[in-house]
Scaffold this active site. Sequence first.
Site, PDB file in Angstrom:
ATOM      1  N   ARG A 100       0.958  -0.925  -0.051  1.00 36.60           N
ATOM      2  CA  ARG A 100      -0.081   0.012  -0.183  1.00 36.60           C
ATOM      3  C   ARG A 100       0.852   1.347   0.117  1.00 36.60           C
ATOM      4  NH1 ARG A 100      -3.310  -2.483  -1.604  1.00 36.60           N
ATOM      5  NH2 ARG A 100      -5.267  -2.924  -0.885  1.00 36.60           N
ATOM      6  N   GLU A 127      -4.565   7.390  -4.976  1.00 39.66           N
ATOM      7  CA  GLU A 127      -4.894   6.502  -6.360  1.00 39.66           C
ATOM      8  C   GLU A 127      -5.797   6.921  -7.074  1.00 39.66           C
ATOM      9  OE1 GLU A 127      -4.516   2.369  -5.866  1.00 39.66           O
ATOM     10  OE2 GLU A 127      -2.427   2.679  -4.928  1.00 39.66           O
ATOM     11  N   HIS A 137      -1.435   0.206  -9.676  1.00 42.13           N
ATOM     12  CA  HIS A 137      -2.005  -0.974  -8.941  1.00 42.13           C
ATOM     13  C   HIS A 137      -2.293  -2.255  -9.832  1.00 42.13           C
ATOM     14  CE1 HIS A 137      -4.078  -1.178  -4.872  1.00 42.13           C
ATOM     15  NE2 HIS A 137      -3.799  -2.392  -5.286  1.00 42.13           N
TER      16      HIS A 137
HETATM   17  N1  LIG Z   1      -0.652  -4.343  -5.236  1.00 38.60           N
HETATM   18  C1  LIG Z   1      -1.608  -5.103  -5.187  1.00 38.60           C
HETATM   19  O1  LIG Z   1      -2.513  -5.238  -6.149  1.00 38.60           O
HETATM   20  C2  LIG Z   1      -1.901  -6.168  -4.117  1.00 38.60           C
HETATM   21  C3  LIG Z   1      -2.238  -7.380  -4.272  1.00 38.60           C
HETATM   22  C4  LIG Z   1      -2.519  -8.360  -3.160  1.00 38.60           C
HETATM   23  C5  LIG Z   1      -2.253  -7.591  -1.879  1.00 38.60           C
HETATM   24  N2  LIG Z   1      -1.649  -6.603  -1.731  1.00 38.60           N
HETATM   25  C6  LIG Z   1      -1.346  -6.139  -0.468  1.00 38.60           C
HETATM   26  O2  LIG Z   1      -0.254  -6.595   0.095  1.00 38.60           O
HETATM   27  C7  LIG Z   1      -0.298  -6.430   1.588  1.00 38.60           C
HETATM   28  C8  LIG Z   1      -0.165  -8.065   2.093  1.00 38.60           C
HETATM   29  O3  LIG Z   1      -1.068  -9.070   1.552  1.00 38.60           O
HETATM   30  P1  LIG Z   1      -1.168 -10.325   2.204  1.00 38.60           P
HETATM   31  O4  LIG Z   1      -2.100 -11.242   1.236  1.00 38.60           O
HETATM   32  O5  LIG Z   1       0.118 -10.887   1.995  1.00 38.60           O
HETATM   33  O6  LIG Z   1      -1.544 -10.149   3.567  1.00 38.60           O
HETATM   34  P2  LIG Z   1      -1.293 -10.994   4.700  1.00 38.60           P
HETATM   35  O7  LIG Z   1      -2.063 -10.499   5.849  1.00 38.60           O
HETATM   36  O8  LIG Z   1      -1.111 -12.585   4.656  1.00 38.60           O
HETATM   37  O9  LIG Z   1       0.145 -10.807   5.083  1.00 38.60           O
HETATM   38  C9  LIG Z   1       0.546  -9.334   5.794  1.00 38.60           C
HETATM   39  C10 LIG Z   1       1.615  -9.707   6.776  1.00 38.60           C
HETATM   40  O10 LIG Z   1       2.003  -8.418   7.123  1.00 38.60           O
HETATM   41  C11 LIG Z   1       2.458  -8.673   8.548  1.00 38.60           C
HETATM   42  N3  LIG Z   1       2.539  -7.305   9.219  1.00 38.60           N
HETATM   43  C12 LIG Z   1       1.554  -6.635   9.951  1.00 38.60           C
HETATM   44  N4  LIG Z   1       1.951  -5.533  10.396  1.00 38.60           N
HETATM   45  C13 LIG Z   1       3.524  -5.622  10.378  1.00 38.60           C
HETATM   46  C14 LIG Z   1       4.573  -4.736  10.642  1.00 38.60           C
HETATM   47  N5  LIG Z   1       4.223  -3.669  11.190  1.00 38.60           N
HETATM   48  N6  LIG Z   1       5.613  -5.075  10.082  1.00 38.60           N
HETATM   49  C15 LIG Z   1       5.888  -6.185   9.360  1.00 38.60           C
HETATM   50  N7  LIG Z   1       5.039  -6.983   9.044  1.00 38.60           N
HETATM   51  C16 LIG Z   1       3.773  -6.702   9.434  1.00 38.60           C
HETATM   52  C17 LIG Z   1       1.550  -9.461   9.130  1.00 38.60           C
HETATM   53  O11 LIG Z   1       1.773 -10.133  10.319  1.00 38.60           O
HETATM   54  C18 LIG Z   1       1.169 -10.580   8.071  1.00 38.60           C
HETATM   55  O12 LIG Z   1       2.125 -11.584   8.096  1.00 38.60           O
HETATM   56  C19 LIG Z   1      -1.706  -6.364   1.873  1.00 38.60           C
HETATM   57  O13 LIG Z   1      -1.573  -4.793   2.339  1.00 38.60           O
HETATM   58  C20 LIG Z   1      -2.307  -6.218   0.570  1.00 38.60           C
HETATM   59  O14 LIG Z   1      -3.470  -5.098   0.404  1.00 38.60           O
HETATM   60  C21 LIG Z   1      -1.527  -5.900  -2.693  1.00 38.60           C
HETATM   61  O1  LIG Z   2      -5.368  -5.708  -1.525  1.00 38.64           O
HETATM   62  C1  LIG Z   2      -5.517  -6.099  -2.781  1.00 38.64           C
HETATM   63  O2  LIG Z   2      -6.222  -7.167  -2.805  1.00 38.64           O
HETATM   64  C2  LIG Z   2      -4.839  -5.423  -3.877  1.00 38.64           C
HETATM   65  O3  LIG Z   2      -4.418  -4.324  -3.552  1.00 38.64           O
HETATM   66  C3  LIG Z   2      -5.782  -5.530  -5.017  1.00 38.64           C
HETATM   67  O4  LIG Z   2      -6.485  -4.711  -5.240  1.00 38.64           O
HETATM   68  P1  LIG Z   2      -7.373  -4.400  -6.361  1.00 38.64           P
HETATM   69  O5  LIG Z   2      -8.623  -5.344  -5.986  1.00 38.64           O
HETATM   70  O6  LIG Z   2      -8.040  -2.672  -6.388  1.00 38.64           O
HETATM   71  O7  LIG Z   2      -6.869  -4.736  -7.696  1.00 38.64           O
END
Ligand SMILES: NC(=O)c1ccc[n+]([C@@H]2O[C@H](COP(=O)([O-])OP(=O)(O)OC[C@H]3O[C@@H](n4cnc5c(N)ncnc54)[C@H](O)[C@@H]3O)[C@@H](O)[C@H]2O)c1
Ligand SMILES: O=C(O)[C@H](O)COP(=O)(O)O
Length: 618
Positions: A307, A336, A354
């Site tokens: 994020r 965004e 994104h």
């Molecule tokens: N760019 C995209 O399109 C996209 C896609 C998928 C996920 N994401 C983002 O990626 C992130 C992770 O997704 P995920 O599915 O792995 O989630 P997840 O919950 O499986 O993993 C997140 C991890 O972060 C850890 N965490 C929490 N606070 C923390 C801190 N202060 N320092 C270090 N680690 C910490 C948690 O313990 C957890 O293990 C989320 O923010 C999600 O929104 C973005």
């Molecule tokens: O948190 C998520 O799952 C990702 O950031 C994906 O976001 P989006 O659905 O807007 O692509």
Amino acid sequence: MIASTVPSSSKSSINLPTYATPFKSSFLPSSFSVPPRFSPSTPRFQYLTITNVLKTEDSPNLSSTASNLDSIFSNSKPTILVSEKLGDAGLDLLKSFANVDCSYNLSPDDLCSKISMCDALIVRSGTKVNRQVFEAAKGRLKVVGRAGVGIDNVDLQAATEFGCLVVNAPTANTIAAAEHAIALLSAMARNVAQADASMKAGKWQRNKYVGVSMVGKTLAIMGFGKVGSEVARRAKGLGMHVVAHDPYAPADRARAIGVELISFDQAISTADFISLHMPLTPTTSKVFNDETFSKMKKGVRIINVARGGVIDEDALLKALDSGVVAQAALDVFTEEPPKDSKLVHHENVTATPHLGASTKEAQEGVAVEIAEAVVGALQGELSATAVNAPMVAPEVLSELAPYVALTEKLGRLAVQLVAGGSGIKSVKVVYRSARDPDDLDTRLVRAMIVKGIIEPISDSIINLVNADFIAKQKGLQISEERVFANSSPGCPFDSIQVQISNVKSKFASALSDNDEISVEGRVKYGTPHLTRVGSFGVDVSLEGNLILCRQVDQPGMIGMVGGILGMNNVNVSFMSVGRTVRGKKAIMAIGVDEEPDKSTLKKIGDVAAVEEFVFLGL
Ligand SMILES: NC(=O)c1ccc[n+]([C@@H]2O[C@H](COP(=O)([O-])OP(=O)(O)OC[C@H]3O[C@@H](n4cnc5c(N)ncnc54)[C@H](O)[C@@H]3O)[C@@H](O)[C@H]2O)c1
Ligand SMILES: O=C(O)[C@H](O)COP(=O)(O)O
């Protein structure tokens, strides 16, 4: 004592049975499957809504509001608003169950004006579901489905206060996000985007775009969850040395992948590449700032697919300008789309809009995952991906079904026994059970007691999502006590007693020796029964309405009171008499189908041996 106003038994994991279902998501790990959404045998609970969610056109809020949606969808199906692009398989599933309104790019005002016509809302990261949205929903919105992982665009506190369940789709885009992180890592290291732009501008700059190698470099994964772990696996395949920081990640999972878990400062000060995978929370907001950049190795490269808000973007710009950060690859931004962002235009930044979750496969998977969760929730199931409600496994729900009905009725009975003017401050629930306390999940039944007590005396709609919040808001202390019962552990509860203390009762016989209003019930043959009122044992099925009547224990009372009811066309469904000592006092619990009129009730009161009586609606 089990607990006070907090869940007494929280299951850290749920073990859902495997069902054959056309809607089972193939994107879930093989050990995890979801229950069928449309099978008539699936237990259904209106835990989420008290009013029937499917009869939305009956809602008084709506009848006065002419709306586009209601005129288009004038049937009894629920309405689901999808405010961002969702995969076809998910949409098809939604359409087989509900009226689906796909309205993309709604302004905040348009969203607020539509939302009171919707039972569910499905969003991605682009829709801000803030307090105003829940307020504008006027109580109709039951579920918000986030088609993805991050729920930082949903005001969870407001959702909980309004009793709206929030579910997400946490697994289907993990691989896509990890692959995008690796794509950005490689593209950044080898200047792919910059070199491509240069060639398209007619140039051939082989010396300018010399990159750096990844093999042997240290990659720090910040946030070792689903995405972080998958990035780690792939980076190890590239020959990188991978370390991770995550205060909550289990060390054995890291060890299994060959990753060392280290402190935040250790990670950022030793890494050549830093990849961010933690959620945006108040703790992680701008955790990468002037101070933390100053601790990094000069020339570090940063990838952010988590994020935008976890980075202070002004600080990153300074670090890029000063060369502390050699390059950044950013998929996510504080705002965004970013407006006039110097970061996006920086020559050492590779930016994507994104796109982490944006593969065909992930979007189809996410769409199905969220559609199943939303449809299930609208059907009254508890979701395995609930973000603001406890998860309860279907098999637990199934065995709790009759107790859900029992406890709501006990709550309703108990509150109607309180004399007007008495403020209810504390309620104690005593569970008699042969089960080990760890096997006794009381969250659902506790919520139903709160619902039974509060709903008749307020305009709050209570469900599993908001029960604890509303109880606290109303200053109602719920305490729970578990008493061992020498009965079969096959049943979760032998009996459940609801006690309200420090109040006066309009039916003095409902007071126990401790001066509390006390009603106790059991499930018998699958149906709820009232088995004790105060210190009088009774046995009456809890259906229809109830008359409690205390009289002198003497022959003929049943006939006399039953006769009055019969003469006045009130059908008696059950009757039970309990007494403490023969010939002294007894109470009759009389189940009646109809509510007797005032003159009939007066005739009962006029019977000489009747000392007190009360009519209670269930
Ligand atoms: N760019 C995209 O399109 C996209 C896609 C998928 C996920 N994401 C983002 O990626 C992130 C992770 O997704 P995920 O599915 O792995 O989630 P997840 O919950 O499986 O993993 C997140 C991890 O972060 C850890 N965490 C929490 N606070 C923390 C801190 N202060 N320092 C270090 N680690 C910490 C948690 O313990 C957890 O293990 C989320 O923010 C999600 O929104 C973005
Ligand atoms: O948190 C998520 O799952 C990702 O950031 C994906 O976001 P989006 O659905 O807007 O692509």
